[in-house]
Motif scaffolding. Structure first.
Motif: not given
Length: 195
Positions: A137-140, A142
């Motif tokens: 995911r994008r949150t992983q 950054l």
């Protein structure tokens, strides 16, 4: 166990921003080494400014090409983080199409991007790299995303000075001396990544 199997990890991303009526792209990649406890330590990063690039997928593809370039550069380095010359790396990204194509699980629809992707994957295979592909995911992702955004802002800054600007690349390693930092051409380096 994961540290032994995959002692290196590379993450990539691409970004497009709008600036004064034009779109500019940026690509970024981060190379991480795992210490003996498995913690990630950033050992290298790459920025690619792509003036007038409006295709987000193209920036993602170039981000993966930066991973290939970072890995190729490590072959001749003898730093402690090289884990005795291991050529095993996990590559992570948040663009599922690109990851699945590189892992051989699907074909990318953008025919114009196939040559770049296949060239990067072929170069890694030719250098003897064993790659584990992983979508996140994008949150992983950054750090790579931040570098891609910085590179896109760099592209916009370059175009402010030169409307016929060409793509520019900057690669930085953990042990680079301060004299190796970029000049005043618009690249504002973010702080060195920490996990």
């Amino acid at each position: 166990r994961d540290t032994i199997l995959w002692p290196l990890e590379a993450s990539f991303d691409g970004s497009v921003i709008a600036s004064e009526g034009a779109k500019h792209g940026g690509a970024g990649a981060v190379l991480w080494a795992k210490d003996r406890q498995g913690a990630l330590v950033c050992v290298g990063r790459a920025f690619l400014a792509i003036p007038y690039e409006a295709d987000a997928l193209a920036t993602e593809v170039r981000g993966l090409c930066l991973c290939s370039r970072l890995l190729a550069a490590t072959i001749h380095q003898v730093d402690s983080w090289r884990h005795d010359g291991s050529r095993r790396c996990r590559i992570v990204g948040d663009q599922v199409q690109v990851i699945r194509h590189c892992a051989g699980q699907a074909r990318l629809r953008g025919v114009g991007h196939l040559a770049l992707l296949d060239g990067a994957v072929g170069a890694m295979a030719g250098d003897g790299w064993c790659i584990d592909w992983q979508a996140v995911r994008r949150t992983q992702n950054l750090e790579a995303h931040g570098i891609a955004r910085t590179a896109a802002r760099w592209a916009a800054a370059i175009c402010d000075c030169d409307e016929h600007a060409m793509p520019r690349i900057f690669i930085q390693w953990i042990d680079d001396p301060p004299s190796r930092l970029p000049g005043a051409d618009g690249l504002e380096l973010p702080a060195w990544p920490r996990v």
